[in-house]
Design an enzyme around this catalytic site. Structure first.
Site, PDB file in Angstrom:
ATOM      1  N   GLY A   1     -18.867  13.158 -14.718  1.00 29.48           N
ATOM      2  CA  GLY A   1     -20.329  13.174 -14.660  1.00 29.48           C
ATOM      3  C   GLY A   1     -20.933  13.975 -15.801  1.00 29.48           C
ATOM      4  O   GLY A   1     -21.921  13.554 -16.420  1.00 29.48           O
TER       5      GLY A   1
ATOM      6  N   MET B   1     -12.390   8.982 -16.132  1.00 30.08           N
ATOM      7  CA  MET B   1     -12.113  10.232 -15.423  1.00 30.08           C
ATOM      8  C   MET B   1     -10.803  10.869 -15.907  1.00 30.08           C
ATOM      9  O   MET B   1     -10.685  12.082 -16.007  1.00 30.08           O
ATOM     10  CB  MET B   1     -12.028   9.982 -13.914  1.00 30.08           C
ATOM     11  CG  MET B   1     -13.396   9.765 -13.270  1.00 30.08           C
ATOM     12  SD  MET B   1     -13.305   8.968 -11.638  1.00 30.08           S
ATOM     13  CE  MET B   1     -12.441  10.212 -10.702  1.00 30.08           C
TER      14      MET B   1
ATOM     15  N   SER C   1     -12.521  16.178 -11.078  1.00 32.04           N
ATOM     16  CA  SER C   1     -12.457  15.073 -12.049  1.00 32.04           C
ATOM     17  C   SER C   1     -13.708  14.196 -11.972  1.00 32.04           C
ATOM     18  O   SER C   1     -14.189  13.698 -12.990  1.00 32.04           O
ATOM     19  CB  SER C   1     -11.209  14.222 -11.808  1.00 32.04           C
ATOM     20  OG  SER C   1     -10.058  14.981 -12.114  1.00 32.04           O
ATOM     21  N   ASP C   2     -14.225  14.015 -10.775  1.00 30.26           N
ATOM     22  CA  ASP C   2     -15.489  13.289 -10.627  1.00 30.26           C
ATOM     23  C   ASP C   2     -16.589  14.022 -11.394  1.00 30.26           C
ATOM     24  O   ASP C   2     -17.385  13.413 -12.105  1.00 30.26           O
ATOM     25  CB  ASP C   2     -15.916  13.247  -9.147  1.00 30.26           C
ATOM     26  CG  ASP C   2     -15.234  12.133  -8.369  1.00 30.26           C
ATOM     27  OD1 ASP C   2     -14.950  11.090  -8.976  1.00 30.26           O
ATOM     28  OD2 ASP C   2     -15.000  12.310  -7.166  1.00 30.26           O
ATOM     29  N   MET C   3     -16.628  15.337 -11.189  1.00 36.44           N
ATOM     30  CA  MET C   3     -17.751  16.078 -11.768  1.00 36.44           C
ATOM     31  C   MET C   3     -17.616  16.235 -13.279  1.00 36.44           C
ATOM     32  O   MET C   3     -18.610  16.176 -14.004  1.00 36.44           O
ATOM     33  CB  MET C   3     -17.911  17.392 -11.042  1.00 36.44           C
ATOM     34  CG  MET C   3     -18.468  17.061  -9.649  1.00 36.44           C
ATOM     35  SD  MET C   3     -18.995  18.438  -8.716  1.00 36.44           S
ATOM     36  CE  MET C   3     -17.528  18.711  -7.775  1.00 36.44           C
TER      37      MET C   3
END
Lengths: 395, 391
Positions: A173, A200, A168-170
């Protein structure tokens, strides 16, 4: 080699993973990314394990390559003044504080766009800056859950399971990068900047919901955890010595598979011929394929299927992936030369543009490595002034 | 509302998942995406179940909303000629055939840049167009396996696990969208187009290895599958996520679970140290969570300002007040099927937000508009092309 974003300057307030992964992508594509860090300590992920012998966090290096680091204390009035001087010199601001933090510092979009009207300002947060959950703290795992991804991930008889990377972070991003590049495109036509509000949860839902929403609204069925099998001939199957991936979709591939398995007798049976009907007898077909794979080794299966032009693959362990000849031939394992730690292996760039490929060889900065360059050369402070600022704890 | 990519035209040869997910992002941002499909059949997933009452594939609609559809048989000489006329009118070509298919059709980058020198041409394939595996067929599960994502997903000691959705398709879709936008930026400065070669394996690897590679190359440790350990815990009636970060949060958490005796213990002081002692901490935390309901835990931890969350069911997610408030679940009005619910766009730009409300086209819906309007064919000519199976 030319770079795609070579005239773009980014002022980067991000920490941890979601924000830095975005500005890492911009840096890889040639933007000048100036990372602002707290004097003395810097991004908290600088201390993450594992660390190099020089004490640099590998994770930090991994997602902060190609950036410049300057220190600046935003809690001090003088720090915020300097920050605004920097904003005048850049095209893009990216931050991933909790909603409200930048506003409280007087560094919100409204404030900064007055100084630099063409500014593109991207915020990345757990739930975005609007809506009932916007004040909730969130990390990757919470976004995996609240975006509907975790509930679909895992074996049918097991619990909802996290994806093995901070997906989810990526995702946040990557969507943030897309948004910033789109805003640059819009600005090049209109001269106008704008504000970007990446959540996110939104980004996770976009991938978790694409297939599942179709099932849920189309059939009323709740999407299930499918484990390793999407349907009868598509997924992971047990071989004699491990797992093997088989992906058979089209009617041509299906016929080929039946020939390889010596099941030509099934070719005429109507329920197996049509792709939609085949999904209805998915369990039956699964059993058929499993019986065949279970008697053979991974190597045999991959060879037999590849010879018949059918998509098949082993499930290599991580150490094999990290040494995979295909990935190596595409420079997907690269090396950076860190000032403090020397040579460190990192991932290559997936941005294979013929004229402006992503550059995987740029090192990550040590804390404040570019203070002199930015404060003296860009903002015009004297040596004496920046020493004073350092003594005052401002930089 | 303005659109970020309103002057950008994309000729879209993509099918199935990875390619269409890329052009979906471009369409949401306002690019004119002209999807080129096989006459009569169209994209292979057009009619995949689940279907609407009108017979349209639900997943197809979600992945292809906002695009225009024209039919064109590019395996015929006439079709290839028409294709080149279209290429002259666009900025970007995207395709996700197996490597060399476009070359065999005379529609490779080298060929097409002759008719449009500023062209940006993006290929998305399983292993990319170079390297020893480039000729291998691939789908999402193969990319997840060969890119290393499967090796780190799943519970400890258990089998490697596919993610529940095709991230092996979606990652390359996002990376190719980023590459195309970067190439557009470069072109606006230099006038030059270029070729883009996106590999599903590269894309999965570049995302997986950010956390896995450090351990492997630095500490010599092979990253393990750790399933939910250290973050997701069993509650009395479901699962609960507890994401405690800094030492202040950790101490707060210990107070809530009445284990003040552990406050100040150095071995649990930081995230890193707690990760090393997950075997000791798991029973302590799960002992506490498993005696309480999800609701109780969320309420207690939220009162202490600690990041936590239930693991909502799918029905709860599609009904989630927050996602709804951010327009992340919206409706498109299909010509054939009427109203269909789809995910909204996460691209929340204040002036040019991603617009997800345009429907997915029926097969050849825009033949007239593109062939007559853009290329200047007469009605009679397109009637003839249809009769001959060219469009």
């Amino acid at each position: 080699m030319a770079t795609a974003l070579q005239h773009i300057k980014v002022l980067d307030f991000t920490r941890a993973l979601a924000g830095p992964f975005c500005t890492f992508k911009l840096a890889q594509l040639g933007a000048e990314v100036i990372k602002i860090e707290i004097p003395g300590e810097g991004d908290a992920s600088r201390t993450n394990d594992p660390q190099t012998e020089g004490g640099e966090s590998y994770m930090f290096i991994s997602v902060n390559r190609g950036k410049k680091s300057i220190t600046l204390n935003l809690a001090a009035e003088k720090g915020r003044e300097i920050c605004k001087q920097l904003v005048e010199k850049v095209n893009v601001v990216v931050e991933n504080f909790s909603p409200g933090v930048m506003d409280r510092l007087g560094l919100g979009y409204e404030e900064l766009s007055r100084i630099n009207p063409g500014l593109i300002y991207a915020s990345s947060s757990g739930f975005g800056h609007t809506g009932p959950y916007s004040a909730r703290p969130a990390y990757d795992t919470i976004a995996q859950a609240m975006g509907g991804l975790m509930i679909q991930n895992g074996f049918p008889d097991g619990p909802p399971t996290m994806v093995g990377v901070a997906v989810s972070d990526m995702l946040a991003g990557l969507y943030n990068t897309i948004s910033i590049l789109a805003a640059l495109q819009y600005r090049s036509i209109t001269g106008e900047g704008q504000y970007i509000d990446i959540s996110m949860q939104d980004c996770t839902w976009d991938v978790a919901g694409a297939g599942a929403a179709a099932v849920y609204y189309g059939t009323g069925q709740i999407p299930q955890r499918n484990g390793n099998r999407y349907f009868g001939t598509f997924g992971v199957f047990p071989a004699k010595d491990g797992d093997v991936v088989i992906n058979v979709v089209t009617i041509g591939q299906w016929e080929n598979l039946m020939r390889v398995m010596g099941k030509e007798d099934l070719l005429e049976i109507e329920k197996y011929v049509d792709r939609t009907k085949r999904t209805e007898v998915s369990g039956e077909i699964s059993a058929l394929v499993e019986a065949w794979t279970g008697e053979r080794t991974i190597e045999e299966i991959v060879k037999l299927l590849s010879d018949a032009h059918l998509p098949a693959s082993p499930v290599p362990p991580f150490e094999q992936v990290a040494n995979d000849p295909q990935l190596l031939s595409r420079n997907m394992v690269a090396e950076v030369d860190q000032v403090i730690s020397g040579k460190v292996k990192v991932t290559g760039s997936p941005f294979k543009l013929s004229k402006t490929p992503g550059d995987p060889t740029l090192p990550a900065p040590f804390l404040g490595q570019h203070n002199h360059e930015i404060y003296c050369d860009v903002l015009g402070y004297s040596e004496q002034e920046i020493r004073q600022l350092a003594d005052d704890g401002i930089i | 509302m303005s659109k970020a990519l309103e002057d950008v035209k994309v000729l879209d040869f993509t099918r199935v998942f990875a390619g269409p997910f890329c052009t979906l992002q471009l369409a949401d941002l306002g690019a004119e995406v002209i999807k080129v499909e096989i006459p009569g059949g169209g994209d292979a997933i057009r009619y995949d179940p689940p279907r609407t009452e009108g017979g349209e594939g639900g997943i197809f609609i979600i992945l292809n909303r906002g695009k225009k559809s024209i039919t064109l048989n590019i395996s015929t000489k006439r079709g290839q000629e028409i294709c080149k006329e279209l290429v002259k009118k666009v900025d970007v070509v995207v395709e996700n055939f197996s490597p060399r298919v476009m070359e065999r059709l005379g529609l490779s980058y080298e060929e097409l840049k002759k008719v449009n020198p500023g062209l940006i041409y993006a290929s998305v394939s399983g292993f990319g167009h170079t390297g020893p595996y480039s000729a291998r067929p691939s789908y999402d599960p193969i990319a997840q396996a060969m890119g290393g994502l499967m090796s780190v997903t799943g519970v400890e000691g258990g089998d490697p696990l596919l993610t529940g959705m095709p991230l092996g398709d979606y990652f390359p879709g996002l990376y190719s969208a980023i590459s195309i936008l970067a190439a557009l930026h470069y072109r606006s400065n230099t006038g030059e187009g270029q070729y883009i070669d996106i590999s599903m394996q590269d894309s999965v690897w570049a995302t997986t290895a950010v956390t896995g590679l450090p351990q492997y190359f630095m500490a010599g440790e092979v990253p393990r599958r750790h399933g939910n350990r250290g973050q997701v815990y069993r509650a009395k009636d479901g699962h609960i996520i507890i994401a405690v970060g800094n030492v202040g949060q950790w101490n707060n958490f210990l107070r809530v679970i009445e284990r003040e005796d552990l406050i100040g213990l150095e071995k649990y002081g930081s995230w890193n140290q707690r990760a090393q002692h997950v075997d000791e901490l798991q029973p302590i935390i799960e002992g506490w969570t498993s005696a309480r309901s999800v609701e109780e835990i969320v309420s207690m931890l939220s009162d202490a300002h600690l990041p936590c969350s239930a693991v909502p069911t799918f029905e709860q997610v599609v009904d989630d007040a927050h996602l709804l408030s951010r327009d992340m679940l919206i409706e498109v009005e299909q010509v054939i099927s009427g109203k269909v619910k789809v995910p909204g766009s996460p691209l929340k730009l204040s002036k040019t937000p991603g617009n997800a409300t345009t429907p997915a086209p029926f097969l050849g819906e825009h033949n007239q508009e593109i062939y007559c309007g853009l290329l200047g064919y007469s009605d009679q000519e397109i009637g003839k092309l249809a009769d001959e199976g060219i469009i």
